[in-house]
Design a protein around this motif. Structure first.
Motif, short mmCIF file in Angstrom:
data_model
loop_
_atom_site.label_atom_id
_atom_site.label_comp_id
_atom_site.label_asym_id
_atom_site.label_seq_id
_atom_site.Cartn_x
_atom_site.Cartn_y
_atom_site.Cartn_z
N THR A 18 0.84 -1.20 0.00
CA THR A 18 0.00 0.00 0.00
C THR A 18 0.88 1.25 0.00
O THR A 18 0.65 2.19 -0.76
N ARG A 23 2.55 1.69 -3.41
CA ARG A 23 1.65 2.26 -4.42
C ARG A 23 1.42 3.73 -4.16
O ARG A 23 1.39 4.55 -5.08
N ARG A 24 1.26 4.07 -2.88
CA ARG A 24 0.97 5.45 -2.52
C ARG A 24 2.13 6.36 -2.89
O ARG A 24 1.94 7.47 -3.36
N PHE A 57 -1.27 4.95 -11.62
CA PHE A 57 -1.98 4.02 -12.52
C PHE A 57 -2.92 4.78 -13.46
O PHE A 57 -3.57 5.74 -13.05
N PHE A 97 -6.06 3.51 -16.11
CA PHE A 97 -6.79 2.31 -16.53
C PHE A 97 -7.59 2.57 -17.80
O PHE A 97 -7.95 3.70 -18.10
N LEU A 155 -12.76 6.55 -12.66
CA LEU A 155 -12.97 7.75 -11.85
C LEU A 155 -14.10 7.46 -10.86
O LEU A 155 -14.97 6.63 -11.13
N GLU A 201 -11.66 16.83 -7.50
CA GLU A 201 -11.72 15.97 -6.30
C GLU A 201 -11.16 14.58 -6.57
O GLU A 201 -10.59 13.94 -5.68
N GLN A 249 -7.70 15.06 -6.16
CA GLN A 249 -7.45 15.31 -4.73
C GLN A 249 -7.43 14.00 -3.94
O GLN A 249 -6.71 13.88 -2.94
N LEU A 250 -8.21 13.02 -4.40
CA LEU A 250 -8.24 11.70 -3.77
C LEU A 250 -6.81 11.18 -3.60
O LEU A 250 -6.47 10.55 -2.60
N VAL A 251 -5.96 11.47 -4.62
CA VAL A 251 -4.57 11.03 -4.57
C VAL A 251 -3.72 12.00 -3.76
O VAL A 251 -2.93 11.60 -2.91
N ASP A 274 -4.43 13.83 -1.42
CA ASP A 274 -4.70 13.74 0.02
C ASP A 274 -3.76 12.77 0.72
O ASP A 274 -3.44 12.93 1.90
N VAL A 275 -3.38 11.70 0.02
CA VAL A 275 -2.58 10.68 0.70
C VAL A 275 -1.13 10.62 0.22
O VAL A 275 -0.33 9.86 0.75
N ARG A 301 -4.61 12.40 -12.28
CA ARG A 301 -4.66 11.77 -10.96
C ARG A 301 -3.41 10.91 -10.74
O ARG A 301 -2.85 10.86 -9.66
N LYS A 349 0.85 12.84 -7.95
CA LYS A 349 1.68 12.48 -6.79
C LYS A 349 3.17 12.47 -7.15
O LYS A 349 3.99 12.15 -6.31
#
Lengths: 239, 787
Positions: free
Chosen positions: A86, A89-90, A95, A97, A102, A110, A113-115, A117-118, A157, A161
């Motif tokens: 985990t 990957r973070r 990735f 696809f 989505l 957003e 942002q999902l990515v 955020d972490v 997305r 990161k």
């Protein structure tokens, strides 16, 4: 297969994957040993069921091989715990696809942002979306975006990161050629600008012309690897 | 700034609001009942405790014919006794100006020089009586009769009429629930508590230097049995009736029964609602996790941990819980206040410590959160465990294989849609069972709640139209020779008269004992009869006791066993009397002896303590009532017509409120279960149903598949619901049963039918709401979407 361990971002040794589907066993990968290098754009080519996606999933830490070993740089992924995968990957993998994946209830911004955020050191979501040319459509929901736009959100997305590797599974598979080209240009641009190692799965042979190397899959094995001395721009590719 | 995953959570919740609300309502129903019943029982309990402590409610009570004041010193010397309060008490008929209906009063002596140290009454207005001719009455009696300070009425003091003027109103911890002799519900208009100057009662009842009632306060930790035994010994020479503790004090016993009822409600119903919520959350979150496989895979691919994912779905359930908690808290508080208002009508507290403790709110909120978390946990853990690569590939199609069941389907030759329904039921047996169970619980709640009206009808019918058929009951105290019956027969408008005797007694069997009034019946009795459960008249045999079933249980006796019966009247003798019969009754603990046999046991000329009377014109008995006021020896009269009416009125009003609430709760459960079941099927089978449409089936045909599956489950759930409802009803009747009354388990076919009809209607409506969505199904889009 020649190895250059110092430059290899991924290295696999005799990786096999067997799926139990109902009452039959499917050999998705049969003893695959290969390396992918820092900064290169590799295309994984082959017909459906040749093992490309399984291979990519294993590189991305989404799946475990049944036998064999996999390294990301100096780290062995095959012995890593779920928790370590985990984190891997973070921190390292982006990735993309075929079906974008989505989250329909989140806007373009957003979803990115999902990515962010972490992630450890992300771009701002707006920056990532600007990079893929979607600065004007940030607050649209997936349902309000075209297929190409959705895929570019997915790429934004993936790159937001600042990943070390970008793994793309049929990124143009659901798109017409014009939007497909835009998406490929985006990938090329990311690879050129950030030097992100990129692996692109496709069964569209035309796309191989933009790659540094082309790895041909057949029946769960690597059939051959071609080196492209020159790469042509996605815009010049026609399919 | 809010995290993207939390925004997803909120939007998912927004999208699922209808399903979420359906669950939240079920959850809210459970919380409402918890807050209402526990909140109210606490409120009653705490108000009572505070009232008792402040006004020094006694621990032990006893009566005597005439005990010398000097005995008080001996009583105080009993080990464990903290305080002794002696009073003169009595009963009297009252003559209230402008009121023809008889009224009676409980008289208590009041000494301004020495105010009571126990059972301290609270003066609500005016002042205490200081001289003869003054009286303080209990506040509800004053209010019901529209009395003001200065109002004058007459008291029939042992045959002498005296005018008294009201100087004040009061409340007493002894009379929180004030119920006159023979009445079933408080009738404040016709029964009052009167505090009169002690010299008035001393003179009227010949009690100078003596008392007829004593109350004791005990030191903490004192064994009440030891004290009552010692007290009984001391009072025995002075005609003492056996002493009793708070559990037998009438007002306190009624409060106990009420509090027990509320607690029973709190323990039986909320678990049902919480259980259903767990099932529903399980269904809905399970379905969402299945639908969001790809998103779960994606989030894992991006780097969200298993715990993040698990928490995400638990929080979705948590949001449902929050909505349920909010609704439940509001509804529960409102209902608790409404109930408190209702209670204020029956219970005379100077204050009601009302306020549901915050710990109850917190506990019910925690329960709700725990229920939804439990419901979501299986799916949330499943989501967390999904390997990302697996998650992003479509789930393997369910493993349909030919079974014996299919061969049966083939043999019967069902249509294809019917096969789809039946296969789906057998392939997802857990889901089918969950829906079936949920609907069964809804039926059960309705059966269990709507049996009350039938039960009360049965009680009223047995008590008032089969057992006690008199129009008026005349009470004599003390009892009088049977010859007095001739005077009663001569009163204007009298059709039938029937004498009866009541004797206070202690019934013992082994170490078990009960104090009650043994009444006499005669085989000739027509007005006051003992009627059994089946409605046939039963009578004690020539020498045995006929007792109620609850008394038999309490004393652990069977027909043929012998009960040691100590009478507190007459010569206070003890007899060994065999049990000749047991009869099911719902009011009090009944014990009956043959009239002649009792006279023989007492070696006395025939006497009577009550006379049952029927009147030519029971609606306008004024002439009779006026004449009764002049009849010597009558302590009071009970207007049974009035009694019947006020009991039915009071009870039916309460019943209507309660059954309406339960009908709403049952419907909420049904809608929650059926709506969710249909929605989940629709989403799970959208492709299948769209395929049917593409193949040329009409919307109606397709709707049949969807509605059909739910309705089959709803119909199959009915018998289970009936059975479970009958069980819950049985638990409730057992929980509600006390020495004062019991509720019969009356379950009529119409009760089951009504419950089923409500559930079927709610099921049809909620399923049709979902079926309407079939019309909005975008056939192309559905077929193109990835599974």
């Amino acid at each position: 297969m020649t190895d250059q361990p110092l430059d290899a971002v991924f290295r696999t040794k005799e990786v096999s994957k067997i799926y139990d589907v109902g009452e039959i066993q499917v050999h998705a990968l049969r003893e695959v040993s290969v390396s992918l290098y820092e900064g290169e754009l590799a295309v994984l080519l082959g017909p459906s069921g040749s093992g490309k996606s399984t291979f990519l999933n294993i590189l991305g830490g989404l799946d475990h091989p049944t036998t064999g070993r996999v390294w990301f740089r100096q780290t062995e992924l095959t012995t890593a715990s779920d928790r370590a995968l985990t984190r891997y990957r973070r921190d390292h993998v982006g990735f993309v696809f075929q079906f974008y994946n989505l989250v329909p209830s989140l806007t373009a911004r957003e979803n990115v942002q999902l990515v962010t955020d972490v992630a450890r050191d992300p771009m701002r979501p707006e920056e990532a979306l600007t990079l893929v040319g979607l600065d004007a459509r940030m607050d649209h929901f997936p349902a309000q975006l075209s297929g190409g736009e959705q895929q570019r959100v997915a790429i934004a997305r993936a790159v937001a990161k600042r990943p070390d590797v970008l793994l793309c599974d049929e990124p143009t598979g659901a798109l017409d050629s014009k939007t497909g080209t835009t998406v490929l240009e985006t990938l090329r641009h990311i690879n050129d600008t950030f030097g992100t190692s990129t692996a692109v799965i496709t069964h569209n042979a035309a796309i191989q012309q933009m790659a540094h190397r082309v790895i041909h899959f057949q029946d769960g094995r690597i059939d051959r690897i071609d080196q492209n001395e020159t790469q042509i721009a996605p815009a010049e590719i026609s399919w | 700034m809010m995290q993207a995953i939390d925004k997803k959570l909120l939007r998912d919740f927004g999208r699922l609001w209808a399903q979420g609300l359906a669950i939240a309502l079920v959850l809210a129903a459970g919380i409402t009942v918890i807050i209402m019943s526990i909140g109210m029982s606490r409120a009653l309990n705490e108000s009572r405790e505070a009232y008792y402590a402040q006004n020094r409610f006694a621990h032990i009570f006893a009566g005597a014919r005439r005990a010398p004041d000097s005995l008080a010193r001996d009583i105080r010397a009993i080990p464990g006794v903290l305080e002794v309060e002696t009073q003169v008490r009595g009963h009297a008929t009252l003559d209230i100006p402008g009121r023809t209906k008889p009224a009676s009063g409980h008289l208590i002596s009041y000494d301004p020089a020495r105010p009571p140290a126990l059972n301290i009454p609270i003066l609500r207005s005016g002042r205490w009586p200081e001289r003869p001719g003054e009286v303080v009455v209990n506040e509800p009696f004053a209010e019901a009769n529209d009395f003001r300070l200065g109002t004058v009425f007459s008291v029939n003091l042992n045959g002498r009429k005296r005018e008294v003027r009201i100087t004040g109103t009061a409340l007493s911890p002894e009379f929180i629930y004030t119920i006159g002799p023979g009445a079933l519900v408080p009738q404040n208009e016709s029964y009052g508590i009167l505090w009169l100057p002690h010299e008035v009662l001393d003179a009227a009842f010949n009690m100078d230097g003596a008392f007829s009632h004593v109350s004791l306060a005990l030191l903490p930790g004192t064994q009440t049995d030891d004290v009552t035994d010692a007290l009984d010994q001391l009072l025995k020479p002075y005609g003492g009736t056996s002493s009793f503790d708070r559990s037998l004090q009438q007002s306190n016993a009624f409060l106990d029964a009420e509090i027990t009822q509320l607690e029973v409600l709190a323990y039986i119903l909320p678990p049902v609602f919480l259980g259903i919520s767990i099932f529903l959350v399980n269904l809905v979150v399970g379905r969402i996790v299945l639908l969001e496989r790809a998103e779960i895979g994606l989030m894992k691919a991006i780097g969200y941990s298993s715990w993040d994912i698990c928490l995400h779905y638990l929080m979705l359930a948590g949001l449902i819980a929050l909505v349920g908690i909010a609704i439940g808290v509001v509804a529960g508080s409102w209902l608790a206040h409404a109930t408190a208002t209702l209670y204020a009508r029956y219970f005379d507290f100077p204050f009601l410590v009302f306020g549901v403790p915050s710990s109850i709110y917190a506990a019910s909120a925690l329960l709700a959160l725990a229920a939804t978390s439990l419901g979501a946990s299986r799916s949330a853990i499943h989501a967390a465990r999904l390997a990302p690569a697996i998650a992003m590939s479509p789930p393997a199609p369910p493993n349909f294989r030919r079974s014996i069941f299919d061969r049966a389907i083939d043999a019967i030759g069902f249509s294809q849609p019917a096969r789809m329904i039946l296969r789906s039921l057998t392939r997802w047996p857990l889901r089918a069972a969950t829906t079936l169970f949920g609907v069964a619980l809804a039926v059960a709640i309705l059966v269990a709640s709507s049996f009350f009206p039938d039960a009360i009808d049965d009680i009223i019918d047995k008590a008032f139209y089969q057992s006690n058929r008199q129009d008026v009951l005349l009470l004599f105290d003390p009892d009088v020779p049977l010859s007095g019956i001739a005077d009663v027969r001569r009163l204007p408008g009298v059709l039938q008269v029937e004498p009866q005797q009541y004797h206070a007694a202690i019934l013992r069997h082994g170490h078990l004992e009960k104090r009650l009034a043994v009444s006499t019946v005669s085989p000739k009795n027509d007005l006051a009869r003992v009627v059994d459960d089946a409605g046939s008249v039963v009578a004690p045999d020539a020498t045995g006791l006929l007792i109620s079933e609850r008394l038999a249980t309490a004393l652990d006796v069977r027909v043929g066993d012998t009960i040691t019966t100590t009478f507190e009247t007459g010569l206070r003798e003890t007899f060994e009397i065999p049990v000749s019969g047991v009869v099911i009754q719902y009011f009090g603990l009944g014990a009956y002896l043959d009239h002649e046999h009792l006279n023989r046991l007492f070696r006395q000329d025939p006497r009577m303590s009550t006379v049952n009377v029927t009147l030519a014109d029971p609606i306008y008995p004024e002439a009779f009532e006026e004449a009764v006021k002049e009849l010597p020896g009558v302590m009071g009269t009970i207007d049974m017509t009035q009694n019947r009416m006020s009991f039915s009125d009071t009870i039916s009003q309460n019943i209507l409120i309660v059954t309406t609430i339960y009908a709403i709760l049952g419907s909420i459960i049904t809608v929650g279960v059926c709506y969710n079941a249909a929605r989940i099927q629709l989403s799970q089978r959208a492709r299948e149903l769209a395929s049917l449409r593409i193949l040329g089936f009409s919307k109606f045909d397709v709707a049949k598949v969807l509605v059909g599956e739910v309705m089959i489950l709803v119909i199959l759930a009915q018998p289970l619901g009936w059975w479970f409802g009958a069980e819950i009803a049985r638990w409730m009747t057992e929980g509600f049963s006390s020495d004062l009354y019991a509720i019969p388990l009356v379950l009529k076919p119409s009760t089951y039918a009504t419950a089923s009809l409500i559930v079927l209607a709610a099921a049809v409506i909620s399923t049709l709401i979902v079926a309407r969505r079939l019309g909005q199904l975008d056939l192309i889009a559905v077929m193109k979407t990835r599974e």
